[in-house]
Each structure stands twice: as C-alpha cells, then as structure tokens.
Design a protein around this motif. Structure first.
Motif, mmCIF file in Angstrom:
data_model
loop_
_atom_site.group_PDB
_atom_site.id
_atom_site.type_symbol
_atom_site.label_atom_id
_atom_site.label_comp_id
_atom_site.label_asym_id
_atom_site.label_seq_id
_atom_site.Cartn_x
_atom_site.Cartn_y
_atom_site.Cartn_z
ATOM 1 N N GLU A 126 0.828 -1.218 0.000
ATOM 2 C CA GLU A 126 0.000 0.000 0.000
ATOM 3 C C GLU A 126 0.854 1.256 0.000
ATOM 4 O O GLU A 126 0.509 2.254 -0.628
ATOM 5 C CB GLU A 126 -0.949 -0.001 1.207
ATOM 6 C CG GLU A 126 -1.945 1.165 1.234
ATOM 7 C CD GLU A 126 -1.417 2.456 1.808
ATOM 8 O OE1 GLU A 126 -1.838 3.538 1.370
ATOM 9 O OE2 GLU A 126 -0.545 2.415 2.706
ATOM 10 N N GLU A 127 1.988 1.201 0.728
ATOM 11 C CA GLU A 127 2.815 2.424 0.822
ATOM 12 C C GLU A 127 3.501 2.732 -0.502
ATOM 13 O O GLU A 127 4.010 3.816 -0.709
ATOM 14 C CB GLU A 127 3.874 2.263 1.923
ATOM 15 C CG GLU A 127 3.296 2.113 3.329
ATOM 16 C CD GLU A 127 2.604 3.370 3.849
ATOM 17 O OE1 GLU A 127 2.730 4.434 3.215
ATOM 18 O OE2 GLU A 127 1.944 3.264 4.888
ATOM 19 N N GLY A 128 3.557 1.816 -1.383
ATOM 20 C CA GLY A 128 4.132 1.972 -2.696
ATOM 21 C C GLY A 128 4.762 0.659 -3.128
ATOM 22 O O GLY A 128 5.194 -0.112 -2.281
ATOM 23 N N SER A 175 0.152 11.410 -6.124
ATOM 24 C CA SER A 175 1.139 10.999 -7.114
ATOM 25 C C SER A 175 2.503 11.086 -6.460
ATOM 26 O O SER A 175 2.823 12.070 -5.791
ATOM 27 C CB SER A 175 1.128 11.912 -8.340
ATOM 28 O OG SER A 175 2.241 11.598 -9.160
ATOM 29 N N GLU A 176 3.294 10.046 -6.637
ATOM 30 C CA GLU A 176 4.673 10.146 -6.183
ATOM 31 C C GLU A 176 5.418 11.099 -7.115
ATOM 32 O O GLU A 176 4.927 11.416 -8.212
ATOM 33 C CB GLU A 176 5.328 8.757 -6.191
ATOM 34 C CG GLU A 176 4.689 7.827 -5.165
ATOM 35 C CD GLU A 176 5.225 6.402 -5.175
ATOM 36 O OE1 GLU A 176 4.937 5.676 -4.230
ATOM 37 O OE2 GLU A 176 5.912 6.025 -6.145
ATOM 38 N N LEU A 177 6.590 11.511 -6.693
ATOM 39 C CA LEU A 177 7.364 12.492 -7.465
ATOM 40 C C LEU A 177 8.850 12.218 -7.264
ATOM 41 O O LEU A 177 9.337 12.241 -6.131
ATOM 42 C CB LEU A 177 7.003 13.897 -6.939
ATOM 43 C CG LEU A 177 7.777 15.086 -7.483
ATOM 44 C CD1 LEU A 177 7.603 15.200 -8.991
ATOM 45 C CD2 LEU A 177 7.300 16.370 -6.808
ATOM 46 N N GLY A 246 9.400 12.936 -3.515
ATOM 47 C CA GLY A 246 8.279 13.544 -2.802
ATOM 48 C C GLY A 246 6.948 12.960 -3.207
ATOM 49 O O GLY A 246 6.856 11.885 -3.819
ATOM 50 N N THR A 247 5.920 13.669 -2.836
ATOM 51 C CA THR A 247 4.567 13.224 -3.146
ATOM 52 C C THR A 247 3.662 14.438 -3.320
ATOM 53 O O THR A 247 3.884 15.484 -2.708
ATOM 54 C CB THR A 247 4.030 12.274 -2.059
ATOM 55 O OG1 THR A 247 2.710 11.840 -2.390
ATOM 56 C CG2 THR A 247 3.990 12.919 -0.681
ATOM 57 N N ILE A 248 2.660 14.261 -4.176
ATOM 58 C CA ILE A 248 1.672 15.320 -4.428
ATOM 59 C C ILE A 248 0.329 14.800 -3.942
ATOM 60 O O ILE A 248 -0.014 13.636 -4.192
ATOM 61 C CB ILE A 248 1.549 15.617 -5.941
ATOM 62 C CG1 ILE A 248 2.926 15.814 -6.571
ATOM 63 C CG2 ILE A 248 0.657 16.823 -6.200
ATOM 64 C CD1 ILE A 248 2.893 15.765 -8.102
ATOM 65 N N ARG A 249 -0.443 15.645 -3.285
ATOM 66 C CA ARG A 249 -1.788 15.266 -2.832
ATOM 67 C C ARG A 249 -2.769 16.342 -3.279
ATOM 68 O O ARG A 249 -2.495 17.533 -3.090
ATOM 69 C CB ARG A 249 -1.846 15.156 -1.292
ATOM 70 C CG ARG A 249 -0.730 14.314 -0.672
ATOM 71 C CD ARG A 249 -0.877 12.878 -1.117
ATOM 72 N NE ARG A 249 0.313 12.077 -0.866
ATOM 73 C CZ ARG A 249 0.485 11.308 0.203
ATOM 74 N NH1 ARG A 249 -0.440 11.274 1.134
ATOM 75 N NH2 ARG A 249 1.568 10.581 0.328
ATOM 76 N N THR A 250 -3.914 15.916 -3.815
ATOM 77 C CA THR A 250 -4.947 16.887 -4.189
ATOM 78 C C THR A 250 -6.324 16.303 -3.911
ATOM 79 O O THR A 250 -6.507 15.087 -3.965
ATOM 80 C CB THR A 250 -4.902 17.256 -5.695
ATOM 81 O OG1 THR A 250 -5.287 16.106 -6.466
ATOM 82 C CG2 THR A 250 -3.538 17.724 -6.134
ATOM 83 N N THR A 319 -4.015 12.308 3.311
ATOM 84 C CA THR A 319 -3.387 10.998 3.173
ATOM 85 C C THR A 319 -3.858 10.356 1.869
ATOM 86 O O THR A 319 -4.911 10.724 1.330
ATOM 87 C CB THR A 319 -3.791 10.079 4.350
ATOM 88 O OG1 THR A 319 -5.072 10.489 4.814
ATOM 89 C CG2 THR A 319 -2.822 10.155 5.485
ATOM 90 N N GLY A 320 -3.092 9.379 1.408
ATOM 91 C CA GLY A 320 -3.498 8.621 0.223
ATOM 92 C C GLY A 320 -3.696 7.168 0.610
ATOM 93 O O GLY A 320 -3.208 6.732 1.656
ATOM 94 N N GLU A 321 -4.388 6.430 -0.202
ATOM 95 C CA GLU A 321 -4.655 5.009 0.068
ATOM 96 C C GLU A 321 -5.037 4.357 -1.242
ATOM 97 O O GLU A 321 -5.978 4.807 -1.901
ATOM 98 C CB GLU A 321 -5.839 4.894 1.038
ATOM 99 C CG GLU A 321 -5.515 4.356 2.401
ATOM 100 C CD GLU A 321 -5.238 2.855 2.415
ATOM 101 O OE1 GLU A 321 -5.368 2.199 1.373
ATOM 102 O OE2 GLU A 321 -4.895 2.350 3.491
#
Ligand SMILES: CC(=O)N[C@@H](CCC[C@H](N)C(=O)O)C(=O)O
Length: 373
Positions: A126-128, A175-177, A246-250, A319-321
């Motif tokens: 789940e974490e990637g 999205s990961e970055l 990094g990571t992007i959250r929207t 958070t993402g999931e």
C-alpha cells in the motif's frame, strides 16, 4: 491475558517488510489461517498477498474486507518490548493493526458464519508502488469479486472507541514524485568550472513550494512534500547530481493535472537557469478514497445505535490510500479507527493503543452481520 489478535499484532509488528516483499508476513498469516476450522474457508495467494473466502450459510451477496500488509523504511523508536526485528523498517502506518483485525474478522466468521459470503484480502504494497490495482486485476480475485468493500485505517488523533468517517471523499488523490538533476561536478574551489546540483535542487525545492500557495485555488486543497533529498559525495566536491523524492496530494483530479504541469514548468526553468538536465518520474498514483454516500450514511446511522463506539463525522484528509482503487470499482467505504497515540502516522514513535483491535473486530463483524441479515 492478551487477546490472540493483539498477540498476532505483536508478531506482525516485529517483521515489517517493504511492498511486495512481505514474505514472512504472508507466511505468518498463512500459518494462522491453517489453525482455523477449514470447512468454510478457501485460501488463495497472489504474489505476497492472500485472499480468504469464507462461505456463508445461504449467500446472496459477497462482502469484502481489505487489510494492507507492508511496513515503512523507518527505524523504530517506540521502546516497546516487541520492536521491529528488521533494522530500518517499522509498521509505522498501522498495517500490523489492519492485518490482525482482518484475521479477527476471518476467525469470527469461520466460527460464526453469516448468511452471505465474505472475502478478506490481505493486500501488499500500500505504501508503494501500490498493490490494490494489480490485485484487482489478478486472476485469483476475478470470481471472488465482492459486492461491497470495507476497510479501516488507524487514526492516532482519536481516542479508542471513536470511529471517524464521512460520505464521499475521505482521502486525497496522490502521485509520487521523483526528480533527478544532472549538472557538472568539480573541485569545491573552482565553482566557475562546475555546475552545482545542490544549488539547483535547493532552488527547485523552494520553487515547488510556491505551486500550492500561488497556482492552486486555496479552496481546493493540495500538498507538495519533498520527503527526501540526496546530493553530493564529499564536502569539498561540487555535486554533479541531486535527487528529490516527494509526493503530491490533491482533492480534485484537475488540481493534480495543474500541479504536474507547473512542476514541469519549474523543471524547465531550472534547466534553463542552471544549464542542467532535470528528469521527472511520477512514480505511482492513487485514486482518491471516495466513500459511497448511501452505504456510508447507513453505516453512520448504524454506528449511532452502538454503545461502545462514538461516531465522529470527520473532514477529508490529505493521506493517500490505494484502497481508492477498490472503491472506484466496488461500492463501499473506509473509516478511521481511533488508536489514541501522540505520534502521528509515519512517525518512529507511533504506538497505537491495542485496545482498538478487538473493538474494531467487534464493530466490523457486527456490521457485516447486520448487513447480511
Ligand atoms: C495512509 C497513508 O499514509 N498512505 C500513504 C500512501 C502513500 C502513497 C504513495 N507512496 C505516495 O507517497 O504518494 C500516504 O503517504 O498517505
């Protein structure tokens, strides 16, 4: 005397593993499943995941519960007497809780079947990079696809006994970055002959932090976090390369597109101004966790009638999931389970209160029994 599911959580806590490398975790869960009465159980494995089918008495539907399995690259600092035995890895996002609760649900229904069938999914990564999407496409799941899905996530900020949930969006799009900068290394005393990627990378981090504040509608929440920066080899050598992770959250898909466009523009600007090369890799993306409104409201109404649980209608979280991919295909919801600890998710001192484990098993099994009646 410890509940068997708290004991299992402690065993799982000691063997955190990266995504798609949950070999010991899978074996421990399979050993546990082998101890249960087998007459209603069918077990399949998929990569490092496990799919468990529990046959109901007179099924007309199939419910699903999903638990994620992977740990995080964090060195544990809890001081617990059952710490991680895998140096540099920790269950710092509660997946040890999610799995032991999943095992509690399986155990309950093998001994006390309901009318309908149940599929419990132990999902890797789940974490990637994300196990949900490939698991949904796996041959092993196709004839076991649930009609409704439920999952939970531990919530450090709420007391044990609190369940926090909301209809519609619960968690963000992600999205990961990964950004690689390539310049020219050289002697520290001759900067004019080199092209320093530490300077370019730090400038880039600063510019990235203007995107959310200047380019995204403030009413449409977004986050850009750079969580890792790597550059250089020695104090008197100018760095030829730098890497940002990094990571992007929207909350909206439109903002995700806009942010990615702005990051590309910033990268082009850095290339021009520092005469270097910048390569962007978006890694894996997760769909927002969108709770089915009717099912969530029904769950919330049902919770109000329970005397061992306090319902809290929460706001969205960034958070993402990858459970969002399940909810894109199958109606259902995810909820937050209060575990009352001062340290947040992804923190080396995260120490969730284990009293929440049996409470969660009781709540999920009672809810599925209610839905199946
Ligand atoms: C609940 C939780 O903490 N989930 C992770 C999901 C990570 C997704 C991906 N690897 C990314 O970083 O974008 C989270 O960090 O929210």
């Amino acid at each position: 005397m410890l509940s068997p599911f708290v004991e299992l959580r402690r065993q799982l806590h000691q063997i955190p593993e990266p995504g798609f490398q949950e070999f010991k975790t899978q074996q421990l869960l399979l050993d546990q499943l082998a101890k249960l009465p087998q007459d209603r159980l069918t077990i399949r494995t998929w990569r490092t995941g496990i799919l468990v089918y529990i046959k109901g008495l007179n099924p007309s539907k199939r419910f699903g519960y999903r638990a994620d399995m992977d740990g995080l690259p964090i060195t544990e600092e809890t001081g617990l007497p059952f710490p991680s035995q895998h140096p540099g890895y920790m269950h710092a996002c509660g997946h040890d809780f999610h799995m032991s609760i999943g095992m509690g649900v399986v155990t309950h229904f093998t001994e006390n079947p309901i009318q309908d069938d149940l599929v419990v999914l132990f999902q890797p990564a789940e974490e990637g990079p994300g196990g949900a999407l490939p698991m949904l496409a796996a041959e092993e799941l196709q004839d076991w696809m649930p009609d409704q899905m439920v999952a939970l996530h531990i919530a450090p900020e709420y007391p044990v006994g609190t369940i926090a949930v909301r209809p519609e969006i619960l968690f963000a799009n992600t999205s990961e970055l990964f950004i690689d900068l390539l310049g020219k290394g050289g002697h520290a005393a001759y900067p004019h002959q080199a092209n320093d990627m530490i300077i370019a990378a730090t400038q880039m981090v600063g510019q990235l932090q203007t995107i959310v504040s200047r380019n995204v509608n403030p009413l449409d929440s977004a986050v850009i976090t750079i969580g890792k920066m790597e550059a250089g080899t020695k104090q008197n050598i100018i760095a030829e390369k730098a890497r940002l992770e990094g990571t992007i959250r929207t909350l909206s898909a439109a903002s995700m597109d806009k942010i990615k466009g702005r990051i590309e523009a910033v990268a082009a600007g850095i290339e021009a101004s520092f005469e270097c090369q910048v390569a962007i890799d978006w890694g894996s993306n997760y769909r927002q966790v969108y709770n089915d409104p009717a099912l969530t409201v029904e769950f919330m109404d049902w919770l109000r009638g329970r005397d061992n649980v306090t319902l809290y209608e929460c706001t969205e979280a960034m958070t993402g999931e990858d459970f969002g991919y399940f909810l894109e295909k199958i109606p259902g919801f995810m909820f937050w389970l209060g575990v009352d600890t001062p340290h947040g998710l992804h923190h080396a001192k995260l120490e969730p209160n284990e009293d929440a484990i049996d409470l969660a098993i009781d709540t999920i099994t009672a809810y599925l029994r209610y839905k199946s009646s």
